[in-house]
Design an enzyme around this catalytic site. Structure first.
Site, PDB file in Angstrom:
ATOM      1  N   GLU A 116       0.942  -1.421   0.028  1.00 40.36           N
ATOM      2  CA  GLU A 116       0.149   0.004   0.060  1.00 40.36           C
ATOM      3  C   GLU A 116       0.730   1.337  -0.067  1.00 40.36           C
ATOM      4  OE1 GLU A 116      -2.862  -0.569  -0.781  1.00 40.36           O
ATOM      5  OE2 GLU A 116      -3.526  -2.521   0.269  1.00 40.36           O
ATOM      6  N   HIS A 139      -2.612   2.265   8.395  1.00 40.11           N
ATOM      7  CA  HIS A 139      -3.792   1.502   7.903  1.00 40.11           C
ATOM      8  C   HIS A 139      -4.053   0.272   8.784  1.00 40.11           C
ATOM      9  CE1 HIS A 139      -6.144  -0.817   5.178  1.00 40.11           C
ATOM     10  NE2 HIS A 139      -5.169  -1.785   4.866  1.00 40.11           N
ATOM     11  N   HIS A 141      -7.202  -2.839   9.986  1.00 32.19           N
ATOM     12  CA  HIS A 141      -8.132  -3.915   9.803  1.00 32.19           C
ATOM     13  C   HIS A 141      -9.155  -3.952  11.040  1.00 32.19           C
ATOM     14  CE1 HIS A 141      -5.931  -6.004   6.212  1.00 32.19           C
ATOM     15  NE2 HIS A 141      -6.009  -4.653   5.858  1.00 32.19           N
ATOM     16  N   GLU A 169     -17.786  11.302  22.129  1.00 36.11           N
ATOM     17  CA  GLU A 169     -16.249  11.634  21.898  1.00 36.11           C
ATOM     18  C   GLU A 169     -16.066  11.815  20.151  1.00 36.11           C
ATOM     19  OE1 GLU A 169     -14.846  11.921  25.166  1.00 36.11           O
ATOM     20  OE2 GLU A 169     -13.123  11.528  24.027  1.00 36.11           O
ATOM     21  N   HIS A 210     -12.653  -3.490   3.852  1.00 36.36           N
ATOM     22  CA  HIS A 210     -11.124  -3.807   3.969  1.00 36.36           C
ATOM     23  C   HIS A 210     -10.746  -3.271   5.250  1.00 36.36           C
ATOM     24  CE1 HIS A 210      -6.961  -3.974   2.189  1.00 36.36           C
ATOM     25  NE2 HIS A 210      -6.922  -3.308   3.318  1.00 36.36           N
TER      26      HIS A 210
END
Ligand code: 2HA
Ligand code: ZN
Length: 270
Positions: A116, A139, A141, A169, A210
């Site tokens: 990525e 990044h 998951h 929040e 994703h």
């Protein structure tokens, strides 16, 4: 030269990846982090004239020429970074041609940066244009974020509203909202370009089916953004179908006013 393994930026990468793994956000080789470093700081640990290898990137990152990043490796497991940072991480400098990266340290087994890398570098370019102090792209998951995205519309204003409505929040931590991309093929320049487009206005971007991207000036900021979305997505999923109380728009506006924040336009109806 100081010992690179003791460098604060290597330690930060080790701590972040270990935390993310233990939170269950980054299975197997899931997730990646890139962190823009200060050249002078790196120079205390490495000879900046010694390039180990040159790695082509497959895209133009001219706006980042000379910039140095520490980046997780492709195929590498977050779970293993802490015990072997030199194999699982690399320090690269965007070369003068803008389309290759010079390896200064790491990827010891002949590896390279995350698949990525386009999304990361293009996101750095986009965020640096709106905030010169931006440094980190992360990044991950996270389970509940992906679950919530699975059952919600990909309309980013609707998605942002649902998060804001579930936990007070949220509007305080991300008044700028969460961008959402449709399901796309990952690891490509195309998803990189689409992510960077969203990053012009968002610090958080969901990749449908994703995971999520978070950005920030520090590791804590990027991590904290993702952590707040994930915690709230967990609340959303636990309460889904049984909801009695959501935070009214007047209260969300009140929170934004209290903290002097401008909420993403077009979400609140007050
Ligand atoms: O590198 O998370 O998006 C593993 C991934 C790809
Ligand atoms: Zn991923």
């Amino acid at each position: 030269m100081k010992n690179i393994k003791k460098a604060p930026f290597v330690q930060e990468m080790c701590r972040a990846t270990a935390n993310m793994y233990r939170l269950g956000w980054d299975e197997r080789n899931g997730g990646n982090i890139s962190y823009m470093l200060d050249e002078k700081e790196v120079g205390k640990y490495l000879n900046l004239n010694k390039v180990i290898r040159v790695i082509p990137t497959g895209f133009d990152a001219s706006k980042l020429i000379g910039k140095i990043f520490i980046v997780t490796g492709t195929g590498k497991y977050f779970k293993n970074v802490e015990t072997d940072p030199e194999t699982n991480l690399g320090i690269v400098r965007i070369a003068k041609d803008g389309t290759s990266a010079e390896l200064l340290w790491g990827y010891k087994d002949g590896g390279k940066f995350t698949s990525e890398f386009p999304a990361h570098m293009m996101s750095h370019i986009a965020r640096l244009e709106v905030d010169s102090e931006h440094r980190v792209v992360m990044h991950s998951h996270p389970t509940y974020t992906i679950a919530m995205n699975t059952i919600c519309s990909t309309d980013e204003k609707e998605f942002t509203h649902k998060l804001w409505q579930s936990n007070t929040e949220c509007i305080v931590v991300f008044p700028d909202g969460v961008g959402v991309l449709p399901c796309m093929v990952c690891g490509t320049n195309e998803i990189g370009e689409a992510t960077a487009e969203k990053m012009k206005t968002f610090r958080l971007v969901v990749w449908t089916n994703h995971g999520i991207y978070g950005t920030g000036r520090t590791m804590d900021e990027a991590f904290g953004l993702i952590e707040t979305v994930e915690k709230t997505a967990q609340i959303y999923m636990l309460a889904h179908g049984k909801v009695v109380n959501v935070i009214p728009d007047e209260i969300l506006k009140g929170l934004a006013d209290l903290w002097g924040l401008t909420p993403l336009e077009g979400v609140l109806e007050v």
